[in-house]
Design an enzyme around this catalytic site. Structure first.
Site, short mmCIF file in Angstrom:
data_model
loop_
_atom_site.label_atom_id
_atom_site.label_comp_id
_atom_site.label_asym_id
_atom_site.label_seq_id
_atom_site.Cartn_x
_atom_site.Cartn_y
_atom_site.Cartn_z
N HIS A 14 0.85 -1.20 0.00
CA HIS A 14 0.00 0.00 0.00
C HIS A 14 0.88 1.24 0.00
CE1 HIS A 14 -4.15 1.68 0.76
NE2 HIS A 14 -3.37 2.75 0.80
N HIS A 16 1.32 4.76 -2.59
CA HIS A 16 0.88 5.51 -3.76
C HIS A 16 2.07 6.19 -4.45
CE1 HIS A 16 -3.46 5.07 -3.03
NE2 HIS A 16 -3.14 5.12 -1.76
N GLU A 201 -11.91 3.22 5.72
CA GLU A 201 -11.00 4.24 6.23
C GLU A 201 -11.82 5.38 6.83
OE1 GLU A 201 -7.21 6.93 4.65
OE2 GLU A 201 -8.77 6.31 3.24
N ASP A 279 1.15 4.10 2.84
CA ASP A 279 0.17 4.95 2.17
C ASP A 279 0.86 6.09 1.40
OD1 ASP A 279 -2.35 5.70 1.35
OD2 ASP A 279 -2.99 6.50 3.26
#
Length: 361
Positions: A14, A16, A201, A279
């Site tokens: 995970h 980005h 989330e 993230d």
């Protein structure tokens, strides 16, 4: 002393693309391109974020868009991915699945297909440079029309032989229900891509359930709100559907007040597979290694439990069998090693792994 967590082989599932950029690289590129950065991305970095209300999410997205805007040349893309791969290797990641939305760069790099091919080439070179495996998850944007997501799903299937392994869905859950994107995910699943949408989330357990029931998720990005439903946790555990838990991000966006409030231990003990993730380190100030440090220091995970977390991240990845075997053997070797060696210094918000200089500048 504890075993060094940087030597624990793991998979990072995970992360980005834009959010993987080093803060020092953001500042340098902005200066070189003559781009203005707000104080929250310079002197006051990492920014103070809270996205549980509409205004807070807008501010988070605005900062993300500013960061994206400094990537103006092909060399910038190559640099970002090379440095991200270096940082992953330094933290013990042997396999990375990085999430990319090429539509955000289409206008800069000659269209959707050109942007996709640029990023895939940069990914391959970065993997070779750092000596780790890297694959790509193409992620659609919840705030755009579902037809745009279908376009991206078709694009993702076209490049499965060049490193695309999954199809995702990101951005604010409150602005796009998972069920609205079922057509795009059917295309992706039919072709053999993993389904890895964000859920659970900013919305509760029902958001995770919708990702599972409607999109046939193989993993759920974040998914921490699944802990609000014992029945849902049982389903996730029984079906082996992993949650990509990102503790620092959860605190940064106000999903929880403190790191102690992230239900990592609850999910783990319920048998839900977990893949720890960072993230967007660029905005939250911490990469993958601090997430494992939190598991040890805040959630009380023993070394055998940390080894199991690392194994779970590999099991739910798209890593080839030979990569899996090598990483599993490395975990066994780590666990069999002596406890008496010097451990890693505790990683914190003030010791930012992302600021380590690149060996190639």
């Amino acid at each position: 002393m504890p075993r060094p967590l940087s030597e624990l082989p793991k998979a990072h599932l995970h992360l980005h693309f834009t959010g993987s950029m080093r803060h020092s690289t953001l500042v340098e590129l902005a200066r070189g391109h003559g781009s203005h950065l707000p104080d929250s991305l310079k002197e006051d970095w990492p920014p103070q974020l809270r996205a549980t209300d509409e205004r807070g999410w807008f501010r988070f997205q605005r900062l993300y868009d500013i960061a994206r805007s400094v990537l103006q040349r092909e060399s910038d893309v190559y640099r970002l991915l090379r440095e991200a791969a270096e940082d992953e290797a330094a933290e013990g990641s042997g396999w990375l699945e990085i999430q990319i939305d090429p539509s955000g760069y289409a206008s800069t790099f000659g269209g959707l297909t050109s942007a996709m091919e640029l990023m895939l080439d940069a990914t391959r070179r970065a993997a070779d440079h750092a000596g780790i495996g890297i694959a790509v998850v193409v992620a659609a944007n919840r705030t755009r029309h579902p037809l745009d997501a279908k376009t991206l799903a078709r694009l993702a299937t076209r490049y499965m032989d060049q490193g695309v392994v999954g199809f995702g869905l990101s951005n604010d859950e409150r602005r796009g229900r998972a069920r609205d994107f079922d057509g795009a995910f059917r295309l992706a699943k039919r072709a053999g891509l993993l389904a890895v949408p964000h859920g659970g989330e900013l919305l509760g357990a029902a958001s995770v359930a919708e990702c599972v029931d409607v999109l046939e998720a193989d993993r759920v990005g974040h998914g921490v709100r699944a802990a609000e439903s014992p029945r849902l946790m049982e389903r996730l555990a029984a079906r082996g559907i992993a949650c990509e838990v990102c503790p620092t991000s959860n605190v940064g966006l106000g999903v929880v007040e403190r790191a102690e409030d992230v239900p990592l231990r609850r999910l783990f003990e319920a048998g839900v597979p977990i893949a720890l993730g960072a993230d967007d380190p660029l905005l939250f100030g911490a990469r993958l290694l601090p997430q494992y440090e939190l598991a040890r220091q805040v959630y009380g995970f023993s070394d055998p439990e940390l080894a199991e977390l690392a194994r779970q991240s590999i099991r739910v990845s798209a890593a080839p069998e030979e990569v899996r075997k090598r990483l599993f053997q490395g975990i066994d070797d780590w666990l069999a090693s002596d406890d008496g060696r010097d451990g890693d210094r505790p990683a914190s918000g003030t010791e930012r792994i992302g600021d380590r200089p690149s060996s190639e500048g």
